[in-house]
Design an enzyme around this catalytic site. Sequence first.
Site, PDB file in Angstrom:
ATOM      1  N   THR A 164      57.579  81.072 -36.307  1.00 12.27           N
ATOM      2  CA  THR A 164      59.042  81.188 -36.312  1.00 12.27           C
ATOM      3  C   THR A 164      59.519  81.658 -37.668  1.00 12.27           C
ATOM      4  OG1 THR A 164      59.264  78.906 -36.996  1.00 12.27           O
ATOM      5  CG2 THR A 164      59.498  79.357 -34.653  1.00 12.27           C
ATOM      6  N   LYS A 172      81.754  71.702 -42.531  1.00 15.67           N
ATOM      7  CA  LYS A 172      82.425  70.419 -42.355  1.00 15.67           C
ATOM      8  C   LYS A 172      83.639  70.363 -43.263  1.00 15.67           C
ATOM      9  CE  LYS A 172      79.828  66.929 -40.126  1.00 15.67           C
ATOM     10  NZ  LYS A 172      78.961  65.779 -40.172  1.00 15.67           N
ATOM     11  N   TRP A 190      84.260  69.601 -37.746  1.00 17.06           N
ATOM     12  CA  TRP A 190      83.401  70.783 -37.730  1.00 17.06           C
ATOM     13  C   TRP A 190      84.196  72.047 -37.452  1.00 17.06           C
ATOM     14  CZ3 TRP A 190      78.369  69.217 -34.605  1.00 17.06           C
ATOM     15  CH2 TRP A 190      77.641  68.311 -35.391  1.00 17.06           C
TER      16      TRP A 190
HETATM   17  P1  AMP Z   1      64.262  82.674 -33.006  1.00 17.00           P
HETATM   18  O1  AMP Z   1      63.372  81.533 -32.775  1.00 17.00           O
HETATM   19  O2  AMP Z   1      63.925  83.445 -34.241  1.00 17.00           O
HETATM   20  O3  AMP Z   1      64.344  83.534 -31.816  1.00 17.00           O
HETATM   21  O4  AMP Z   1      65.726  82.107 -33.299  1.00 17.00           O
HETATM   22  C1  AMP Z   1      66.348  81.237 -32.402  1.00 17.00           C
HETATM   23  C2  AMP Z   1      67.759  80.956 -32.837  1.00 17.00           C
HETATM   24  O5  AMP Z   1      68.538  82.153 -32.797  1.00 17.00           O
HETATM   25  C3  AMP Z   1      68.501  80.012 -31.942  1.00 17.00           C
HETATM   26  O6  AMP Z   1      68.172  78.671 -32.196  1.00 17.00           O
HETATM   27  C4  AMP Z   1      69.946  80.350 -32.264  1.00 17.00           C
HETATM   28  O7  AMP Z   1      70.382  79.733 -33.449  1.00 17.00           O
HETATM   29  C5  AMP Z   1      69.897  81.827 -32.500  1.00 17.00           C
HETATM   30  N1  AMP Z   1      70.318  82.547 -31.291  1.00 17.00           N
HETATM   31  C6  AMP Z   1      69.549  83.097 -30.350  1.00 17.00           C
HETATM   32  N2  AMP Z   1      70.302  83.678 -29.394  1.00 17.00           N
HETATM   33  C7  AMP Z   1      71.595  83.475 -29.732  1.00 17.00           C
HETATM   34  C8  AMP Z   1      72.859  83.816 -29.149  1.00 17.00           C
HETATM   35  N3  AMP Z   1      72.955  84.512 -28.017  1.00 17.00           N
HETATM   36  N4  AMP Z   1      73.973  83.408 -29.787  1.00 17.00           N
HETATM   37  C9  AMP Z   1      73.909  82.704 -30.938  1.00 17.00           C
HETATM   38  N5  AMP Z   1      72.757  82.364 -31.534  1.00 17.00           N
HETATM   39  C10 AMP Z   1      71.601  82.743 -30.946  1.00 17.00           C
END
Ligand code: AMP
Length: 543
Positions: free
Chosen positions: A186, A440, A445
């Site tokens: 990740t 915050k 929030w």
């Molecule tokens: P990753 O593991 O790199 O794909 O990142 C995942 C994170 O991306 C999620 O926990 C969200 O914070 C963000 N994310 C993914 N899709 C969206 C979306 N459609 N809108 C807002 N945030 C998103």
Amino acid sequence: MFGLMQDRPLLIQQLIEHAAQYHGDTEIVSRRVEGDIHRYTYRDARVRAKKVAEALVSLGIKTGDRIGTLAWNGYRHFELYFGISGIGAVCHTINPRLFPEQIVYIVNHAEDQLLFVDINLLPAVEKLLPEFKTVKHVVAMCDRAHLPKDLKIPNLLVYEELIADKPGTYEWPEFDERTASSLCYTSGTTGNPKGVLYSHRSTMLHAYGSALPDTLGLSARSVVLPVVPMFHVNAWGLPYSGPMVGAKLVFPGPHLDGKSVYELFETEKVTFTAGVPTVWLALLNHMQANKLKLSTLKYAVIGGSAAPPAMITTFAKEYGVEVLHAWGMSEMSPLGTVNHPKEKHLSLPEDELLALRLKQGRPPFGVDMKIVDDAGKALPHDGKAFGDLLVRGPWITRGYFKGEGGDPLKDGGWFPTGDVATIDPDGYMQITDRSKDVIKSGGEWISSIDLENAAMAHPAVAEAAVIGVAHPKWDERPLLIIHRKPGAEVTKDELVKFLSDKVAKWWLPDDVQFVDAIPHTATGKILKTRLREDFKNYKLPTA
Ligand code: AMP
């Protein structure tokens, strides 16, 4: 009493077998790193995936070994997905856009035995090679004629030579469906990256779940172009769900600029695509600047970051493309929710339907969600209460590779997403923030995503980011950071006025700063840690 049905394990290699058998002449088209267009069929891909499997076995690769890939979306990468996982080894996709130190960390942490590398990434790998501790061979993903000259990589192998003399008749072994199949680290913005280790079972169930009509809705009539890279959560599973339904696949290679992507959409009659907002911004700019239209594209999945409202409407109104807003994460394989309106929503007034489409969507069967407050108490699904979003299901991680970070699960098996969200009575989830990014103010929030979305709707704004900045009275107040469109003018006062009827008054940013560019992570998300660092000593005019 057990049922009397067959226990045939769910294995990834069955997908390529199915596609070759029942969709044998369906095409897979790739723009190659070499520069030309390559086309072949699922039938051809099966033989070459088997040859890859035979080559790996001949190199001594065994079940559980990790094999790294540093590659763009293309047919050889696709063959590796099946060849590697199909022998019981683990396909470890690596994001070439990560910092070199992160790549070194990841390769060593995964203990990759081989590295399959696209030719334009070989020079970078050459530099890092002395630091890789376990890599026995680098395999250049090309033929001899395209191998870059003067590389100093010991034990370098060439993909086409490696598979040339293999029979391509490999019998895929059958093993436990819980066997690890692929690995993706990740893109954490802090700390070391952590490995998410998928299994055959999780990948197959995710492919079933994502092909459902109200998820991605793929079929044998779909022509799918994953812009989202195969090194980022397996291109959101499309290289698996595509062959599961027999869809034609189009791989764009390394060039994801508007012009290159547009050309492939038109020449290959693409109906379905998926990617992060940044690439769609480039595509829309290219089409607008050159007065182009899309003739076959029906659906564009937008995920990875929130889909800006202007993008959803432009796609629909100017190009006849329905945006499927989706949310997920590496730890979820990645699909968590997709936004398809229900029948009753289709007759909503335009602004209400748009407001619905801004939500991240509903989960398919297989993903369970709940929101909780700071004390872990479940909050109502009323579309108003927002809290930490927890998920569980058979394609969601229960822990990271080699136990990094300890046991992440909470409350008897729920994975904390790190996102803050609401869930409405119809089941639509809406992200309001990352838990680390939430602002915050006076104990309440403020959603940075809502503010960013509202600012993005201004015609002069190319990109907007909101961070919390220290404030003596309110603890934190929002600072709006704006990257203007080329040649466009807009002032702080104009922006605040523009926002004033779109968000609550106490959410309005205390200040606006204009920058030349907004920093992004290697997967295209706004790099808020950097922004917070850049504006660490920033003093708000209201402070
Ligand atoms: P990753 O593991 O790199 O794909 O990142 C995942 C994170 O991306 C999620 O926990 C969200 O914070 C963000 N994310 C993914 N899709 C969206 C979306 N459609 N809108 C807002 N945030 C998103």
